[in-house]
Design a protein around this motif. Sequence first.
Motif, PDB file in Angstrom:
ATOM      1  N   PRO A 130      25.318  48.703  51.556  1.00 30.97           N
ATOM      2  CA  PRO A 130      24.975  47.864  50.094  1.00 30.97           C
ATOM      3  C   PRO A 130      24.814  46.512  50.658  1.00 30.97           C
ATOM      4  O   PRO A 130      25.537  46.123  51.765  1.00 30.97           O
ATOM      5  CB  PRO A 130      26.273  48.012  49.245  1.00 30.97           C
ATOM      6  N   GLU A 131      23.941  45.633  50.188  1.00 35.19           N
ATOM      7  CA  GLU A 131      24.000  44.211  50.699  1.00 35.19           C
ATOM      8  C   GLU A 131      24.989  43.357  50.328  1.00 35.19           C
ATOM      9  O   GLU A 131      25.454  42.567  50.888  1.00 35.19           O
ATOM     10  CB  GLU A 131      22.393  43.738  49.993  1.00 35.19           C
ATOM     11  N   LYS A 132      25.483  43.977  49.110  1.00 32.80           N
ATOM     12  CA  LYS A 132      26.626  42.990  48.488  1.00 32.80           C
ATOM     13  C   LYS A 132      27.343  44.015  47.440  1.00 32.80           C
ATOM     14  O   LYS A 132      26.633  44.903  46.884  1.00 32.80           O
ATOM     15  CB  LYS A 132      26.188  41.832  48.030  1.00 32.80           C
ATOM     16  N   LEU A 133      28.555  43.754  47.439  1.00 31.36           N
ATOM     17  CA  LEU A 133      29.237  44.239  46.136  1.00 31.36           C
ATOM     18  C   LEU A 133      29.422  43.453  44.973  1.00 31.36           C
ATOM     19  O   LEU A 133      29.341  41.944  45.307  1.00 31.36           O
ATOM     20  CB  LEU A 133      30.740  44.797  46.455  1.00 31.36           C
ATOM     21  N   ILE A 134      29.530  43.763  43.554  1.00 29.89           N
ATOM     22  CA  ILE A 134      29.832  42.911  42.641  1.00 29.89           C
ATOM     23  C   ILE A 134      31.159  43.346  41.968  1.00 29.89           C
ATOM     24  O   ILE A 134      31.475  44.300  41.746  1.00 29.89           O
ATOM     25  CB  ILE A 134      28.887  42.999  41.712  1.00 29.89           C
ATOM     26  N   ALA A 135      32.115  42.271  41.992  1.00 27.44           N
ATOM     27  CA  ALA A 135      33.575  42.310  41.484  1.00 27.44           C
ATOM     28  C   ALA A 135      33.457  41.599  39.860  1.00 27.44           C
ATOM     29  O   ALA A 135      33.078  40.511  39.837  1.00 27.44           O
ATOM     30  CB  ALA A 135      34.521  41.834  42.230  1.00 27.44           C
ATOM     31  N   ASP A 136      34.082  42.346  39.026  1.00 33.35           N
ATOM     32  CA  ASP A 136      34.340  41.887  37.765  1.00 33.35           C
ATOM     33  C   ASP A 136      35.928  42.184  37.264  1.00 33.35           C
ATOM     34  O   ASP A 136      36.340  43.052  37.954  1.00 33.35           O
ATOM     35  CB  ASP A 136      33.260  42.508  36.703  1.00 33.35           C
ATOM     36  N   PHE A 137      36.097  41.593  36.168  1.00 26.21           N
ATOM     37  CA  PHE A 137      37.718  41.899  35.831  1.00 26.21           C
ATOM     38  C   PHE A 137      37.533  41.848  34.418  1.00 26.21           C
ATOM     39  O   PHE A 137      37.394  40.660  33.514  1.00 26.21           O
ATOM     40  CB  PHE A 137      38.682  40.569  36.220  1.00 26.21           C
ATOM     41  N   THR A 138      37.528  42.884  33.656  1.00 28.43           N
ATOM     42  CA  THR A 138      37.378  43.084  32.195  1.00 28.43           C
ATOM     43  C   THR A 138      38.422  43.917  31.785  1.00 28.43           C
ATOM     44  O   THR A 138      38.859  44.794  32.331  1.00 28.43           O
ATOM     45  CB  THR A 138      35.977  43.684  31.844  1.00 28.43           C
ATOM     46  N   ASP A 139      39.177  43.464  30.541  1.00 27.28           N
ATOM     47  CA  ASP A 139      40.196  44.041  29.968  1.00 27.28           C
ATOM     48  C   ASP A 139      41.392  44.272  30.639  1.00 27.28           C
ATOM     49  O   ASP A 139      41.718  45.373  31.117  1.00 27.28           O
ATOM     50  CB  ASP A 139      39.694  45.489  29.190  1.00 27.28           C
ATOM     51  N   GLN A 140      41.384  43.424  31.665  1.00 27.71           N
ATOM     52  CA  GLN A 140      42.746  43.546  32.729  1.00 27.71           C
ATOM     53  C   GLN A 140      42.441  44.672  33.808  1.00 27.71           C
ATOM     54  O   GLN A 140      43.482  45.227  34.384  1.00 27.71           O
ATOM     55  CB  GLN A 140      44.111  43.571  32.018  1.00 27.71           C
ATOM     56  N   GLN A 141      41.236  44.799  34.120  1.00 34.39           N
ATOM     57  CA  GLN A 141      40.807  45.907  35.020  1.00 34.39           C
ATOM     58  C   GLN A 141      39.957  45.596  35.823  1.00 34.39           C
ATOM     59  O   GLN A 141      38.978  44.870  35.356  1.00 34.39           O
ATOM     60  CB  GLN A 141      40.458  47.327  34.374  1.00 34.39           C
ATOM     61  N   LEU A 142      39.991  45.518  37.203  1.00 32.50           N
ATOM     62  CA  LEU A 142      38.967  45.226  38.196  1.00 32.50           C
ATOM     63  C   LEU A 142      37.902  46.361  38.147  1.00 32.50           C
ATOM     64  O   LEU A 142      38.173  47.551  37.967  1.00 32.50           O
ATOM     65  CB  LEU A 142      39.764  45.164  39.706  1.00 32.50           C
TER      66      LEU A 142
END
Length: 215
Positions: free
Chosen positions: A106-118
């Motif tokens: 993959p060209e890149k990964l996207i990280a998010d942090f929602t409801d205290q979960q990665l």
Amino acid sequence: MATAMGAVAVLSAASAPALAHPHVFAEARLDITVSEDSKVEALRHVWRFDDLFSSTVLVEFDQNQDLELDADELKEVANVVHESLAEFDYFQIVTADGRDVAMQPPEKLIADFTDQQLIILFESRPKEPLELEGKLDFGVYDPTFYTAIDFTEDSYMAVENLPQGCSREVIRPDPDEAIAQNQQTLTDAFFNEPGGNNLSKIFATKLEIQCSANG
């Protein structure tokens, strides 16, 4: 930083897979997109990690200590995971009639942090055109057994634009049956080579697509 992401990246010096067990858990979704000419276009992944591991990542990457992960901190998480998982083909298993299918990183990964979960999101594509014909298997599995990635519902392994003449089925192997069926292969040498064995193919939950010759 390296310690926290080492878990998701499976960078620990784990013992033989026969003795290993998961330390990190994630619920996943996989969407396979198909072109109008019946070729696999992309695999779209979403992984939501457990609360304990997510809190560890928060502590390690929260550089300004505001108990949140801002855009720059999330970008750093994504970069570390992207680099670390390259050795393991991003936990992807793709086969066509039993033969391994090479995937582009993959060209890149996207990280998010929602409801205290990665949450980690990314998309990958086959290196060569992949026709929907015969039997294709798609799975996500950590070959070192450190991270357990679970598809809690069959609908979380989906196909967009599945052509007529093709069918989909989610295969969930029974571990005991898998071991019994492959016990001649599971030798000590086999277990002592976690980076070069086929355990992931044996135990992984897979989406199987079967297409007829005229599909």
